[in-house]
Design an enzyme around this catalytic site. Structure first.
Site, PDB file in Angstrom:
ATOM      1  N   ALA A   1      -4.745   7.856  -4.221  1.00 20.08           N
ATOM      2  CA  ALA A   1      -3.202   7.282  -4.648  1.00 20.08           C
ATOM      3  C   ALA A   1      -3.262   5.836  -5.155  1.00 20.08           C
ATOM      4  O   ALA A   1      -3.448   4.941  -4.326  1.00 20.08           O
ATOM      5  CB  ALA A   1      -1.865   7.949  -3.576  1.00 20.08           C
TER       6      ALA A   1
ATOM      7  N   THR B   1       0.588  -0.985  -0.145  1.00 18.47           N
ATOM      8  CA  THR B   1      -0.020  -0.022   0.120  1.00 18.47           C
ATOM      9  C   THR B   1       0.488   1.269   0.277  1.00 18.47           C
ATOM     10  O   THR B   1       1.863   0.985  -0.394  1.00 18.47           O
ATOM     11  CB  THR B   1      -0.678   0.027   1.270  1.00 18.47           C
ATOM     12  OG1 THR B   1      -1.912   0.951   1.122  1.00 18.47           O
ATOM     13  CG2 THR B   1      -0.373   0.075   2.504  1.00 18.47           C
ATOM     14  N   ASN B   2       0.389   2.446   0.649  1.00 16.70           N
ATOM     15  CA  ASN B   2       1.251   4.183   0.495  1.00 16.70           C
ATOM     16  C   ASN B   2       0.879   4.490   0.820  1.00 16.70           C
ATOM     17  O   ASN B   2      -0.482   4.083   2.169  1.00 16.70           O
ATOM     18  CB  ASN B   2       1.019   4.917  -0.940  1.00 16.70           C
ATOM     19  CG  ASN B   2       0.004   4.826  -1.558  1.00 16.70           C
ATOM     20  OD1 ASN B   2      -0.920   5.473  -0.772  1.00 16.70           O
ATOM     21  ND2 ASN B   2      -0.797   4.284  -2.476  1.00 16.70           N
ATOM     22  N   ARG B   3       1.193   5.790   1.484  1.00 11.08           N
ATOM     23  CA  ARG B   3       0.855   6.814   2.631  1.00 11.08           C
ATOM     24  C   ARG B   3      -0.350   7.625   2.699  1.00 11.08           C
ATOM     25  O   ARG B   3      -0.054   8.303   3.316  1.00 11.08           O
ATOM     26  CB  ARG B   3       2.151   6.790   3.339  1.00 11.08           C
ATOM     27  CG  ARG B   3       3.138   5.963   3.454  1.00 11.08           C
ATOM     28  CD  ARG B   3       4.227   6.337   4.354  1.00 11.08           C
ATOM     29  NE  ARG B   3       4.618   6.773   4.973  1.00 11.08           N
ATOM     30  CZ  ARG B   3       5.024   7.681   6.115  1.00 11.08           C
ATOM     31  NH1 ARG B   3       6.324   8.285   5.886  1.00 11.08           N
ATOM     32  NH2 ARG B   3       4.771   8.627   7.521  1.00 11.08           N
TER      33      ARG B   3
END
Ligand code: C5P
Length: 223
Positions: free
Chosen positions: A96, A29-31
């Site tokens: 995102a 995943t990402n932030r």
């Protein structure tokens, strides 16, 4: 900008990160916090729009009177967006989305076994949700107004203008990333056919309202 400038409009927004499974308990995943997309959903609802918010995994409460659809992967986000895009007047992609996902998500948890080789991950490309929606008949005919976001660490003007054209959308919102992730404030630059214009540093709530005002000004008059 009247408080109900989006009355009668249906707005679809994607927000947050996506989660791409490696196995049933692990993933990539990402932030992204989802704050910008949730602020847009809330501001649009307050401006009178009927809002559907497609969200990846985030820790944010659902804005009042907003229909929220929770998804995990980019593919699920695309499926949900395609399902709702036809009925919408405005599509804003703030999510995102992971560019790649593991080629094969394991059905069972990958076990760490003594003496066994470290697993290698192979990736395949995810669909581009915004570009896909921008190619639908609703968007191509101008009925559905598509807006994208771009986080660039440098050369914002050049990269963002090029990205707007590449994605085939009328409006793209640039921010200097990735340090905007999780922050409450942002600086936005909006790019359209005419050029670009900066919205000075403000909270994501205030910027969401200003951005929706700019979008409302650009919508085709109802016929
Ligand atoms: O190409 P890039 O990821 O920088 O584009 C960012 C914009 O495209 C954002 O609006 C994002 O929500 C959208 N996007 C998307 N699906 C992807 C990648 C990006 O909708 N797979």
């Amino acid at each position: 900008f009247t408080p109900k400038s989006l009355a009668g409009k249906r707005l679809l927004v994607t927000a947050g990160p996506t989660f791409e499974a490696i196995d049933p308990v692990r993933g990539i995943t990402n932030r992204s916090s989802g704050k910008m997309g949730f602020a847009i959903a809330q501001a649009a609802q307050e401006a009178g729009a009927e809002v559907t918010l497609i969200s990846g995994p985030v820790a944010l409460p659902t804005p009042r009177n907003v229909a929220r659809i929770d998804v995990q992967s980019a593919q699920q986000m695309l499926d949900a967006a395609l399902l709702h895009a036809d009925a919408a007047d405005i599509f804003i992609a703030t999510a995102a989305v992971a560019d790649w996902r593991p080629a094969n998500s394991a059905e069972h948890k990958i076990k760490k076994t003594e003496g066994q080789a470290t697993p290698a991950l192979h990736f395949i490309e995810n669909p581009d949700i915004l570009a896909t929606i921008a190619k639908t008949p609703a968007a191509a005919s101008g009925k559905l107004y598509c807006v994208g976001f771009a986080a660039e660490s440098d050369n914002l003007i050049e990269y963002a203008s090029a990205k707007r054209k590449r994605k085939g959308i009328p409006l793209l919102v640039g921010n200097i990333g990735p340090n905007t992730f999780g922050q409450d404030d942002n600086i936005l630059t909006i790019f359209d056919e005419q050029g670009h214009q900066q919205l000075p540093k403000a909270s994501k709530r205030v910027l969401a309202k200003q951005l929706l005002q700019e979008i409302a000004l650009r919508l085709q008059p109802a016929h």
